[in-house]
Design a protein around this motif. Structure first.
Motif, PDB file in Angstrom:
ATOM      1  N   PRO A  65       2.615  -7.731 -13.605  1.00 54.83           N
ATOM      2  CA  PRO A  65       1.377  -6.911 -14.001  1.00 54.83           C
ATOM      3  C   PRO A  65      -0.039  -7.869 -12.898  1.00 54.83           C
ATOM      4  CG  PRO A  65       3.253  -7.737 -15.889  1.00 54.83           C
ATOM      5  CD  PRO A  65       3.578  -8.015 -14.622  1.00 54.83           C
ATOM      6  N   MET A  66      -1.010  -7.277 -13.798  1.00 53.96           N
ATOM      7  CA  MET A  66      -2.367  -7.958 -13.108  1.00 53.96           C
ATOM      8  C   MET A  66      -2.457  -9.670 -13.148  1.00 53.96           C
ATOM      9  SD  MET A  66      -2.611  -6.111  -9.895  1.00 53.96           S
ATOM     10  CE  MET A  66      -4.556  -7.017 -10.094  1.00 53.96           C
ATOM     11  N   VAL A  67      -2.204  -9.731 -14.690  1.00 50.25           N
ATOM     12  CA  VAL A  67      -2.121 -10.955 -15.088  1.00 50.25           C
ATOM     13  C   VAL A  67      -1.920 -11.890 -14.224  1.00 50.25           C
ATOM     14  CG1 VAL A  67      -2.845 -12.210 -17.210  1.00 50.25           C
ATOM     15  CG2 VAL A  67      -3.613 -10.175 -17.238  1.00 50.25           C
ATOM     16  N   VAL A  68      -0.619 -11.344 -14.263  1.00 52.53           N
ATOM     17  CA  VAL A  68       0.193 -12.472 -13.499  1.00 52.53           C
ATOM     18  C   VAL A  68       0.534 -12.614 -12.047  1.00 52.53           C
ATOM     19  CG1 VAL A  68       2.623 -12.471 -13.209  1.00 52.53           C
ATOM     20  CG2 VAL A  68       2.530 -11.622 -14.754  1.00 52.53           C
ATOM     21  N   GLU A  69       0.074 -11.378 -11.534  1.00 53.90           N
ATOM     22  CA  GLU A  69      -0.341 -11.935  -9.859  1.00 53.90           C
ATOM     23  C   GLU A  69      -1.560 -12.355  -9.496  1.00 53.90           C
ATOM     24  OE1 GLU A  69      -0.569  -7.739  -8.342  1.00 53.90           O
ATOM     25  OE2 GLU A  69       1.283  -7.473  -8.817  1.00 53.90           O
TER      26      GLU A  69
ATOM     27  N   HIS B 172      -1.162   2.443  -9.085  1.00 51.98           N
ATOM     28  CA  HIS B 172      -2.763   1.931  -8.811  1.00 51.98           C
ATOM     29  C   HIS B 172      -2.727   0.327  -8.920  1.00 51.98           C
ATOM     30  CE1 HIS B 172      -3.654   5.900  -8.539  1.00 51.98           C
ATOM     31  NE2 HIS B 172      -3.511   6.961  -9.759  1.00 51.98           N
ATOM     32  N   HIS B 173      -1.648  -0.050  -9.465  1.00 48.37           N
ATOM     33  CA  HIS B 173      -2.358  -1.695  -9.562  1.00 48.37           C
ATOM     34  C   HIS B 173      -2.053  -1.954  -8.074  1.00 48.37           C
ATOM     35  CE1 HIS B 173       2.049  -1.540 -11.231  1.00 48.37           C
ATOM     36  NE2 HIS B 173       1.606  -3.096 -10.695  1.00 48.37           N
ATOM     37  N   LEU B 174      -1.122  -1.462  -7.368  1.00 54.13           N
ATOM     38  CA  LEU B 174      -0.479  -2.606  -6.382  1.00 54.13           C
ATOM     39  C   LEU B 174      -1.692  -2.673  -5.260  1.00 54.13           C
ATOM     40  CD1 LEU B 174       2.993  -0.996  -6.553  1.00 54.13           C
ATOM     41  CD2 LEU B 174       1.970  -3.065  -6.784  1.00 54.13           C
ATOM     42  N   TYR B 175      -2.399  -1.106  -5.280  1.00 51.64           N
ATOM     43  CA  TYR B 175      -3.866  -1.486  -4.509  1.00 51.64           C
ATOM     44  C   TYR B 175      -4.498  -2.724  -4.645  1.00 51.64           C
ATOM     45  CZ  TYR B 175      -2.966   3.531  -3.263  1.00 51.64           C
ATOM     46  OH  TYR B 175      -2.522   4.803  -2.872  1.00 51.64           O
ATOM     47  N   TYR B 176      -4.710  -3.371  -5.959  1.00 56.67           N
ATOM     48  CA  TYR B 176      -5.812  -4.596  -6.662  1.00 56.67           C
ATOM     49  C   TYR B 176      -4.808  -5.462  -5.733  1.00 56.67           C
ATOM     50  CZ  TYR B 176      -8.831  -1.186  -9.634  1.00 56.67           C
ATOM     51  OH  TYR B 176      -8.838  -0.625  -9.780  1.00 56.67           O
ATOM     52  N   SER B 177      -3.532  -5.632  -5.883  1.00 59.50           N
ATOM     53  CA  SER B 177      -2.300  -6.707  -5.438  1.00 59.50           C
ATOM     54  C   SER B 177      -1.904  -6.562  -3.844  1.00 59.50           C
ATOM     55  CB  SER B 177      -1.085  -6.158  -5.528  1.00 59.50           C
ATOM     56  OG  SER B 177      -0.789  -6.286  -7.155  1.00 59.50           O
ATOM     57  N   ALA B 178      -2.387  -5.897  -2.777  1.00 55.11           N
ATOM     58  CA  ALA B 178      -2.138  -6.066  -1.945  1.00 55.11           C
ATOM     59  C   ALA B 178      -4.274  -6.257  -1.591  1.00 55.11           C
ATOM     60  CB  ALA B 178      -2.632  -4.095  -1.223  1.00 55.11           C
TER      61      ALA B 178
ATOM     62  N   LEU C 200       0.881  -0.891  -0.006  1.00 52.89           N
ATOM     63  CA  LEU C 200      -0.505   0.049  -0.096  1.00 52.89           C
ATOM     64  C   LEU C 200       1.069   1.366   0.056  1.00 52.89           C
ATOM     65  CD1 LEU C 200      -2.684  -0.758   2.084  1.00 52.89           C
ATOM     66  CD2 LEU C 200      -2.983  -0.651  -0.137  1.00 52.89           C
ATOM     67  N   ILE C 201       2.205   1.258   0.758  1.00 52.26           N
ATOM     68  CA  ILE C 201       2.603   2.602   0.193  1.00 52.26           C
ATOM     69  C   ILE C 201       3.674   2.778  -0.564  1.00 52.26           C
ATOM     70  CG2 ILE C 201       4.717   3.949   1.621  1.00 52.26           C
ATOM     71  CD1 ILE C 201       3.958   2.566   4.666  1.00 52.26           C
ATOM     72  N   VAL C 202       3.975   1.739  -1.100  1.00 52.92           N
ATOM     73  CA  VAL C 202       4.444   1.980  -2.124  1.00 52.92           C
ATOM     74  C   VAL C 202       3.797   2.252  -3.319  1.00 52.92           C
ATOM     75  CG1 VAL C 202       5.759   0.268  -3.856  1.00 52.92           C
ATOM     76  CG2 VAL C 202       6.352  -0.052  -2.150  1.00 52.92           C
ATOM     77  N   ALA C 203       2.821   1.850  -3.456  1.00 53.86           N
ATOM     78  CA  ALA C 203       1.230   2.343  -4.638  1.00 53.86           C
ATOM     79  C   ALA C 203       1.434   3.414  -4.547  1.00 53.86           C
ATOM     80  CB  ALA C 203       0.283   1.126  -4.466  1.00 53.86           C
ATOM     81  N   TRP C 204       1.084   3.857  -2.738  1.00 53.15           N
ATOM     82  CA  TRP C 204       0.437   5.035  -2.389  1.00 53.15           C
ATOM     83  C   TRP C 204       1.696   6.520  -3.375  1.00 53.15           C
ATOM     84  CZ3 TRP C 204       2.970   8.704   1.184  1.00 53.15           C
ATOM     85  CH2 TRP C 204       3.019   9.894   0.813  1.00 53.15           C
ATOM     86  N   SER C 205       3.091   6.464  -3.358  1.00 55.94           N
ATOM     87  CA  SER C 205       4.155   6.614  -2.640  1.00 55.94           C
ATOM     88  C   SER C 205       5.202   6.756  -4.435  1.00 55.94           C
ATOM     89  CB  SER C 205       5.048   6.368  -2.457  1.00 55.94           C
ATOM     90  OG  SER C 205       5.278   4.967  -2.172  1.00 55.94           O
ATOM     91  N   SER C 206       4.222   5.646  -5.433  1.00 55.83           N
ATOM     92  CA  SER C 206       5.231   5.658  -6.553  1.00 55.83           C
ATOM     93  C   SER C 206       4.019   5.854  -7.889  1.00 55.83           C
ATOM     94  CB  SER C 206       5.770   4.363  -7.190  1.00 55.83           C
ATOM     95  OG  SER C 206       4.201   3.258  -7.126  1.00 55.83           O
TER      96      SER C 206
END
Length: 223
Positions: free
Chosen positions: A180-184, A61-67, A52-58
């Motif tokens: 990429p979200m597909v990979v995750e 936005h796809h990292l929010y779905y990863s989190a 979440l922190i990496v998503a916010w700082s970088s």
């Protein structure tokens, strides 16, 4: 670089990286299986916060779905599956280990030093917000692998495998700002299906040998 010059988000990511590493050492020393699952869930929660922190700082936005996916799978679903599994198998302790706990911890320290040395050339060239955490991510993978090869119970080896995947996910987040979200989604599905299949495998071992110690499988070589 002075501490005040490091962005606050990066300081929090480094703090969470340290928590993930400490939890890996705690898992390596833990012999009570239920507590081991607790530690695995806490490690997943630390990964969620870091992502979440990496998503916010970088701004990725796809990292929010990863989190969210990590929270659902590694903090809720997999621990619940493992809890129910050990309850049905009536497991409490992993009484047999390949190495004594102090020896295992010393080997873990050596692996951490090796991991930081291995990651140093790459980290010096990294420009992401989490460039200093790559060594920790590699160390988490190595500690999880060490737990897998020093434990005799099938359940604890599976938890070690899942912890290794945590380290790989953390490395992907810190080094490349996520996959990429597909990979995750594909990896998450593979981990979940693998856990379910291994659960069935545990019951088959228990039914055939009345134990989950993997050395009983050596009898198959003699038959």
């Amino acid at each position: 670089m002075p501490m005040h010059a490091i962005p606050l988000s990066e300081q929090f990511v480094h703090l969470l990286a340290s928590v993930v590493l400490l939890l890996s050492f705690a898992m390596l020393a833990q012999r009570r299986i239920r507590t081991l699952i607790h530690l695995f869930a806490l490690q997943g929660a630390a990964l969620v916060c870091s992502t979440l922190i990496v998503a916010w700082s970088s701004g990725q936005h796809h990292l929010y779905y990863s989190a969210a996916l990590t929270l659902a799978l590694k903090v809720i679903v997999l621990p619940v599956i493992l809890y129910r599994l050990i309850d049905r198998l009536d497991l409490r302790w992993d009484t047999e280990t390949g190495l004594r706990i102090p020896t295992t911890m010393l080997a873990g320290v050596v692996l951490v030093v090796f991991a930081f040395g291995l990651a140093q050339p790459i980290s010096s060239l990294a420009g992401s917000v989490t460039q200093g955490t790559l060594g920790i991510a590699i160390a988490v993978v190595m500690l999880a692998f060490l737990m897998m090869i020093t434990r005799r119970k099938a359940v604890t080896q599976v938890i070690g495998f899942l912890a290794m995947e945590n380290g790989l996910f953390f490395a992907a987040t810190s080094a490349t700002n996520g996959m990429p979200m597909v990979v995750e989604f594909g990896i998450a599905l593979d981990v979940l299906v693998g856990a379910l299949i291994l659960g069935i495998f545990f019951f088959q071992i228990r039914e055939q040998f009345d134990s989950l110690d993997l050395h009983h499988l050596e009898r198959l070589k003699e038959d």
